[in-house]
Design an enzyme around this catalytic site. Structure first.
Site, PDB file in Angstrom:
ATOM      1  N   ALA A  89       0.832  -1.199   0.000  1.00 21.72           N
ATOM      2  CA  ALA A  89       0.000   0.000   0.000  1.00 21.72           C
ATOM      3  C   ALA A  89       0.865   1.246   0.000  1.00 21.72           C
ATOM      4  O   ALA A  89       2.063   1.208   0.298  1.00 21.72           O
ATOM      5  CB  ALA A  89      -0.923  -0.002   1.215  1.00 21.72           C
ATOM      6  N   ASP A 201       1.364  -5.612  15.221  1.00 18.68           N
ATOM      7  CA  ASP A 201       2.525  -4.997  14.586  1.00 18.68           C
ATOM      8  C   ASP A 201       2.927  -3.713  15.318  1.00 18.68           C
ATOM      9  O   ASP A 201       3.189  -2.683  14.695  1.00 18.68           O
ATOM     10  CB  ASP A 201       2.221  -4.695  13.114  1.00 18.68           C
TER      11      ASP A 201
END
Length: 515
Positions: A89, A201
């Protein structure tokens, strides 16, 4: 290890800490005209086995120039420039195209050519994740949709800030201030967990600090939703792909086991370790997949107070492009000295961090809220849950919290004892001179005790302690016969004397007659 090999490893470790889009520029600047050094590090980066840690078929996505989207309109917003990108992305800074009002936003969209089903599923589920979260310290989702090519995008508030580690170091935040900032991050993560969202994350680059010092948790691209009703599309689990970032991964993530909120607790522990020491629990330079798995799953890291005393292995004269991580530099960034930093970390903070980094998920903090609460207990001088509640430990914490009041009480006690002893000796000398032949009895003094006016349960013991210390001090010279407070209390009970009038002259006279 040769100097050349050390230099290669140093640069390799430094390059891994850069975002993928910044690694080449960083490497060229660090290597300068040394083309052989550049080639060696570039080869390591190309062969670095990141795929086992990042669930990403990004290598199959063709690259494209970031400026290609500048000026184009996505939904109600016009692209201004690229802010950053990853494997799948890209994020753009954009503003409203209709100019009804001025508003800048961040537009995140799948890269052109990244039309694989698993990438699209993940992106849509990130959009659904953000839609379920509404917290002042979590980046907000404003809008979303699909481009004319059918690629999904999401519109988020634009956060002007820098990663939490850079913010702490550039502002030279002391350890207590870093802990306060960390507590806010824990609170935001606890909110996400309550919404059944696991981030998976957590790392400094995913936690931005604004100019006002407000942390914002972002990038839920690999977050896991525990509530099936929140899934916009069905998730497909691939056994050979494990989404995570190597240096912040928990043992269960590395082993490919199911993740829980405890997985994020571990990553929080790594983050706190890094904010406190400037080093991560495990180095990543030159490590293979299996070496990293073994360290994370089997080896306990050094305590922060021990780690911070050492010159890190990447801190060498051969290192280029990476700032020194010597104890002196680290302590200066934390507004203290090397010995001061070690002393601050030793004890409570060592145990708090190590509890978050325990191998077994059930042995870590039960929640991010519990983690934050233990940090708050440490900052308040209270005993922390990460340590055994021994009497010595709890007593030392009490004395540190109330050292001023305890010192004042001891001084008052010493003065009272000195005055009482002097008065007793004066009376004794006068009595001896008047009737030495017939009067041999020592003067007596009764210890009535002290009344605790604070009404705090934790200070109730001071009344008894002060009475006992005064009794011992007055009896030391054998000039006085001391009547313990327990005897006075028993006499008052036997005489049915009310406690409210314990200091009335009539009450004291009756007590004296019956002792």
């Amino acid at each position: 290890m040769s100097e050349k090999r050390q230099q290669i490893n140093d640069l390799f470790s430094s390059a891994l800490e850069q975002s993928p889009g910044e690694r080449e520029a960083f490497l060229r600047q660090a290597c300068g005209d040394d083309q052989s050094l550049y080639a060696e590090v570039e080869s390591l980066l190309l062969h670095y086995d990141d795929s086992f840690l990042e669930e990403s078929p990004a290598s199959e996505i063709p690259s494209f120039p970031g400026h290609a989207m500048v000026g184009k309109q996505i939904g109600a917003y016009r692209i201004i420039r690229e802010c950053g990108h990853g494997g799948m992305a890209v994020v753009y800074l954009a503003e409203r195209a209709d100019r009804e009002y001025r508003k800048r936003v961040a537009v995140k969209m799948v890269k052109p050519g990244a039309g694989k089903d698993d990438i699209l599923r993940r992106f849509r589920n990130e959009r659904q994740t953000l839609a379920a979260l509404d917290h002042p310290n979590i980046v907000k989702l404003l809008d979303g949709g699909s481009t004319e090519e059918g690629l999904p995008y999401l519109v988020m508030e634009y956060v002007e800030g820098i990663p939490v580690d850079q913010y702490c170091d550039s502002h030279k935040l002391s350890v207590p201030k870093r802990l306060q900032l960390f507590r806010t991050i824990c609170e935001a993560l606890h909110y996400a967990h309550q919404k059944l969202v696991i981030h998976r994350d957590l790392k400094p680059s995913n936690i931005l600090i604004t100019n006002d010092g407000i942390p914002r948790l972002m990038d839920f691209g690999i977050a896991k939703l525990l509530n099936p009703e929140c899934f916009q599309t069905e998730l497909v689990t691939l056994s050979d792909r494990r989404p995570m970032t190597p240096q912040y991964a928990s043992p269960e993530q590395v082993r490919g086991e199911p993740v829980t909120p405890a997985t994020d607790i571990y990553s929080l522990g790594v983050l706190l370790y890094y904010l406190l020491t400037g080093r991560r629990p495990y180095g990543a330079a030159g490590l293979s997949r299996f070496e990293l798995e073994r360290l994370v799953c089997e080896v306990d890291p050094e305590k922060p107070s021990t780690k911070v005393q050492k010159v890190d292995e990447v801190d060498s004269a051969a290192s280029k492009g990476k700032p020194s991580t010597s104890p002196e530099v680290l302590s200066q960034a934390r507004d203290t000295s090397p010995e001061g930093l070690r002393r601050i970390l030793r004890g409570d903070l060592d145990m708090i961090v190590m509890m978050a980094l325990r191998k077994e998920p059930k042995q870590r903090y039960a929640s991010a809220k519990a983690f934050a609460n233990d940090i708050e207990r440490h900052l308040s001088g209270l005993p922390v849950k990460a340590r055994r509640p021994t009497t010595l430990y709890r007593g030392s914490k009490f004395l540190r919290r109330h050292h001023e009041s305890v010192a004042a009480a001891l001084i008052a006690l010493m003065l009272m004892a000195g005055v009482s002893t002097w008065e007793a000796r004066r009376i004794s000398r006068q009595a001896s001179s008047r009737n030495a032949a017939t009067f041999r009895a020592r003067p007596s003094v009764a210890i009535l005790g002290f009344k605790d006016l604070s009404t705090r349960p934790e200070t109730a013991w001071l009344s008894t302690a002060l009475s006992e210390m005064l009794t011992t001090e007055l009896a030391a010279g054998e000039q006085l016969r001391t009547v313990p407070g327990e005897t006075v209390a028993r006499t008052k009970i036997d005489l049915h004397l009310p406690d409210t009038d314990s200091l009335a002259s009539d009450t004291l006279a009756r007590v004296r007659q019956n002792l």
